[in-house]
Design a protein around this motif. Sequence first.
Motif, PDB file in Angstrom:
ATOM      1  N   GLN A 171       0.789  -1.233   0.000  1.00 46.72           N
ATOM      2  CA  GLN A 171       0.000   0.000   0.000  1.00 46.72           C
ATOM      3  C   GLN A 171       0.819   1.281   0.000  1.00 46.72           C
ATOM      4  OE1 GLN A 171      -2.240   0.912   3.552  1.00 46.72           O
ATOM      5  NE2 GLN A 171      -1.001  -0.456   4.807  1.00 46.72           N
ATOM      6  N   ASP A 172       1.971   1.308   0.672  1.00 47.64           N
ATOM      7  CA  ASP A 172       2.703   2.569   0.771  1.00 47.64           C
ATOM      8  C   ASP A 172       4.184   2.410   0.435  1.00 47.64           C
ATOM      9  OD1 ASP A 172       3.338   1.132   3.050  1.00 47.64           O
ATOM     10  OD2 ASP A 172       3.560   2.916   4.301  1.00 47.64           O
ATOM     11  N   MET A 173       4.514   1.361  -0.269  1.00 43.12           N
ATOM     12  CA  MET A 173       5.869   1.187  -0.767  1.00 43.12           C
ATOM     13  C   MET A 173       5.780   0.516  -2.122  1.00 43.12           C
ATOM     14  SD  MET A 173       7.234  -2.023   1.565  1.00 43.12           S
ATOM     15  CE  MET A 173       8.817  -2.097   0.742  1.00 43.12           C
ATOM     16  N   SER A 174       6.852   0.581  -2.875  1.00 45.56           N
ATOM     17  CA  SER A 174       6.830  -0.007  -4.210  1.00 45.56           C
ATOM     18  C   SER A 174       7.447  -1.399  -4.199  1.00 45.56           C
ATOM     19  CB  SER A 174       7.608   0.884  -5.189  1.00 45.56           C
ATOM     20  OG  SER A 174       8.992   0.857  -4.881  1.00 45.56           O
ATOM     21  N   LEU A 175       7.069  -2.203  -5.166  1.00 42.28           N
ATOM     22  CA  LEU A 175       7.704  -3.508  -5.320  1.00 42.28           C
ATOM     23  C   LEU A 175       9.182  -3.356  -5.666  1.00 42.28           C
ATOM     24  CD1 LEU A 175       4.932  -5.494  -7.212  1.00 42.28           C
ATOM     25  CD2 LEU A 175       5.679  -5.818  -4.859  1.00 42.28           C
ATOM     26  N   GLU A 176       9.533  -2.223  -6.290  1.00 39.78           N
ATOM     27  CA  GLU A 176      10.938  -1.955  -6.598  1.00 39.78           C
ATOM     28  C   GLU A 176      11.752  -1.847  -5.312  1.00 39.78           C
ATOM     29  OE1 GLU A 176      13.604   1.114  -9.313  1.00 39.78           O
ATOM     30  OE2 GLU A 176      11.659   1.754  -8.557  1.00 39.78           O
ATOM     31  N   GLU A 177      11.207  -1.168  -4.300  1.00 41.14           N
ATOM     32  CA  GLU A 177      11.884  -1.092  -3.007  1.00 41.14           C
ATOM     33  C   GLU A 177      12.076  -2.495  -2.425  1.00 41.14           C
ATOM     34  OE1 GLU A 177      10.471   2.205  -0.217  1.00 41.14           O
ATOM     35  OE2 GLU A 177       8.849   2.079  -1.669  1.00 41.14           O
ATOM     36  N   TRP A 178      11.019  -3.292  -2.481  1.00 40.34           N
ATOM     37  CA  TRP A 178      11.058  -4.636  -1.913  1.00 40.34           C
ATOM     38  C   TRP A 178      12.133  -5.483  -2.608  1.00 40.34           C
ATOM     39  CZ3 TRP A 178       7.627  -6.307   2.001  1.00 40.34           C
ATOM     40  CH2 TRP A 178       7.781  -7.644   2.371  1.00 40.34           C
ATOM     41  N   GLY A 185      20.082  -6.316   0.441  1.00 43.21           N
ATOM     42  CA  GLY A 185      20.124  -6.371   1.890  1.00 43.21           C
ATOM     43  C   GLY A 185      19.674  -5.143   2.652  1.00 43.21           C
ATOM     44  N   PRO A 186      19.887  -3.905   2.163  1.00 40.86           N
ATOM     45  CA  PRO A 186      19.523  -2.746   2.981  1.00 40.86           C
ATOM     46  C   PRO A 186      18.043  -2.713   3.332  1.00 40.86           C
ATOM     47  CG  PRO A 186      20.906  -2.075   1.145  1.00 40.86           C
ATOM     48  CD  PRO A 186      20.531  -3.503   0.896  1.00 40.86           C
ATOM     49  N   THR A 187      17.765  -2.300   4.551  1.00 41.77           N
ATOM     50  CA  THR A 187      16.388  -2.066   4.974  1.00 41.77           C
ATOM     51  C   THR A 187      16.030  -0.623   4.657  1.00 41.77           C
ATOM     52  OG1 THR A 187      16.555  -3.681   6.765  1.00 41.77           O
ATOM     53  CG2 THR A 187      14.793  -2.041   6.930  1.00 41.77           C
ATOM     54  N   ILE A 188      14.915  -0.421   3.975  1.00 35.47           N
ATOM     55  CA  ILE A 188      14.477   0.921   3.591  1.00 35.47           C
ATOM     56  C   ILE A 188      13.440   1.414   4.594  1.00 35.47           C
ATOM     57  CG2 ILE A 188      13.364   2.303   1.793  1.00 35.47           C
ATOM     58  CD1 ILE A 188      14.439   0.200  -0.231  1.00 35.47           C
ATOM     59  N   ILE A 189      13.750   2.527   5.230  1.00 36.38           N
ATOM     60  CA  ILE A 189      12.881   3.121   6.243  1.00 36.38           C
ATOM     61  C   ILE A 189      12.173   4.323   5.637  1.00 36.38           C
ATOM     62  CG2 ILE A 189      12.765   4.071   8.578  1.00 36.38           C
ATOM     63  CD1 ILE A 189      13.993   1.259   8.449  1.00 36.38           C
ATOM     64  N   ASP A 361      28.377   3.858 -11.530  1.00 36.19           N
ATOM     65  CA  ASP A 361      26.936   4.054 -11.705  1.00 36.19           C
ATOM     66  C   ASP A 361      26.247   2.739 -11.381  1.00 36.19           C
ATOM     67  OD1 ASP A 361      24.488   5.134 -12.352  1.00 36.19           O
ATOM     68  OD2 ASP A 361      25.054   5.753 -14.379  1.00 36.19           O
ATOM     69  N   PHE A 362      24.972   2.814 -11.006  1.00 38.25           N
ATOM     70  CA  PHE A 362      24.254   1.639 -10.509  1.00 38.25           C
ATOM     71  C   PHE A 362      22.821   1.696 -11.020  1.00 38.25           C
ATOM     72  CE2 PHE A 362      23.120  -0.742  -6.324  1.00 38.25           C
ATOM     73  CZ  PHE A 362      23.217  -1.959  -6.984  1.00 38.25           C
ATOM     74  N   GLN A 363      22.319   0.575 -11.535  1.00 40.02           N
ATOM     75  CA  GLN A 363      20.994   0.602 -12.167  1.00 40.02           C
ATOM     76  C   GLN A 363      20.411  -0.805 -12.198  1.00 40.02           C
ATOM     77  OE1 GLN A 363      20.571  -0.844 -15.457  1.00 40.02           O
ATOM     78  NE2 GLN A 363      18.406  -0.313 -15.634  1.00 40.02           N
ATOM     79  N   GLY A 364      19.078  -0.891 -12.224  1.00 37.63           N
ATOM     80  CA  GLY A 364      18.443  -2.194 -12.386  1.00 37.63           C
ATOM     81  C   GLY A 364      17.042  -2.226 -11.815  1.00 37.63           C
ATOM     82  N   ALA A 365      16.436  -3.406 -11.864  1.00 34.77           N
ATOM     83  CA  ALA A 365      15.088  -3.611 -11.351  1.00 34.77           C
ATOM     84  C   ALA A 365      14.817  -5.108 -11.261  1.00 34.77           C
ATOM     85  CB  ALA A 365      14.037  -2.945 -12.260  1.00 34.77           C
ATOM     86  N   GLU A 366      13.829  -5.456 -10.451  1.00 30.00           N
ATOM     87  CA  GLU A 366      13.341  -6.823 -10.335  1.00 30.00           C
ATOM     88  C   GLU A 366      14.455  -7.828 -10.041  1.00 30.00           C
ATOM     89  OE1 GLU A 366      11.139  -7.527 -13.923  1.00 30.00           O
ATOM     90  OE2 GLU A 366       9.436  -6.325 -13.259  1.00 30.00           O
ATOM     91  N   GLY A 367      15.353  -7.442  -9.162  1.00 30.64           N
ATOM     92  CA  GLY A 367      16.416  -8.347  -8.749  1.00 30.64           C
ATOM     93  C   GLY A 367      17.576  -8.454  -9.712  1.00 30.64           C
TER      94      GLY A 367
END
Length: 445
Positions: A171-178, A185-189, A361-367
């Motif tokens: 509901q309040d975060m994106s699947l990209e964050e997950w 590994g980082p936890t997103i607050i 530089d760093f880029q990507g999505a979906e693992g």
Amino acid sequence: MKTAKIGLVGLCSPIESGGERHDELIASATTVLGQAGMEVVTAFRSVWNAGDALHVCDQMREADIDAIVIMDVTWVMDSLKYIFIHELKVPVVFWAVPYPETFSIGCVQNFASVLKTQGIKFEYVYGLADDESLISKIKKVAIAGTAIRRLKTMRVALAGPRQTWRVAGPQDMSLEEWDFSEKLGPTIIHLEMEDIMGEAEKISEADAARTLEELKSRTGQIKCSEEVMLQSAKMYMATKSLAEEYNLDGIAAECYPRYGGLMNQVASWLADEGFVVDTEGDIAHTVLQFILNLLTDNAPCVLGETGEVNNEQNYLVVCHEGSSPSSMAASMDKVVVNPSGETGSFVGVPVKQMDKVTFADFQGAEGKYQLFAATGSTLPVSREEWADAGEKMVMKLRSDSMSPACVVDKMISEGFHHHIVVKEGDLAEQLKVICKFADIKFVSI
């Protein structure tokens, strides 16, 4: 970064040649790895069977190692090495010794084929402990293991607006964050800019003035009003307070366009204290700066984007809005703080000459993520060049191996983000090893 802790174990077979060399080989390896700056956890016994292997695995797990070196003193069965791979799940280096009758290098090759089939990453070395390149390769794996483990405990705050809505996900975060969090590994607050601003409102003018005075030596020439600078001091104090409360390792904060300039001076001050604040809500590059800062204790990172491709003089002009550390200027008299909006500011830094830098530089999505890294240098920025670029952060970046147009073409063709992180020192090879064990595609030039 804490000292990399590496396990060391020698494997032998009672029916193969060479086992009598175990103690000498392991002793020399322990000494040289320690001299190279690693904390070495040497197996308390040589490993001849599965029981030995399990007891040593217990030792290594209790010691909380970052990586392990497995020396094939003789030819050994795959099932013996499998125990270490399956039990410990840390980056591994296989060490083959140069004694023909042991078939040690063949044994490493055999097990490497098994790991390749399973998609398990590894490194190998061949030789004796007096080989400096061999020890250097092992150290890179140890450092990679330390960095990867530290990433798994990283906490990064995303400060910016979100609404409670979804298509078919959280509901309040994106699947990209997950996905990003699960992969690396980082936890997103989640915080809001209002959280920082609200904390800043609690700070008195007198306390802000005292803090501003303490920061005077690394602030530069001020062209903003006293009100703006006091607000910056309050935001700095509030950010530090929230970072301590949540035990944060970095913040990706919203700035442009709604909160333009509110976090720029904060980011500059904190960068020189080793804490990363990105002012465009860019989590990936906050994490990238965190990784680079782990690798060296020298100057902080600079984040920017390409503003000009100068093929005639062989450099890229890299610029940014003005949140860079003031220590990146040749001297403080070259740093200028200009107003931005009603209550914000931007820090103008003409980046100093550096003989060796790493840009990434760093880029990507979906693992599926990729990291670009290369080495280069920075050239002096004249007062006129800095002024022409708007008195922002301005850097003249030259690649070691490719023309500026080719660098940009490479990054565009590979699909990389417009942000570039620059760090003093030669760190590209270390990043490559980290990417290997973190299952990130590495792109180089």
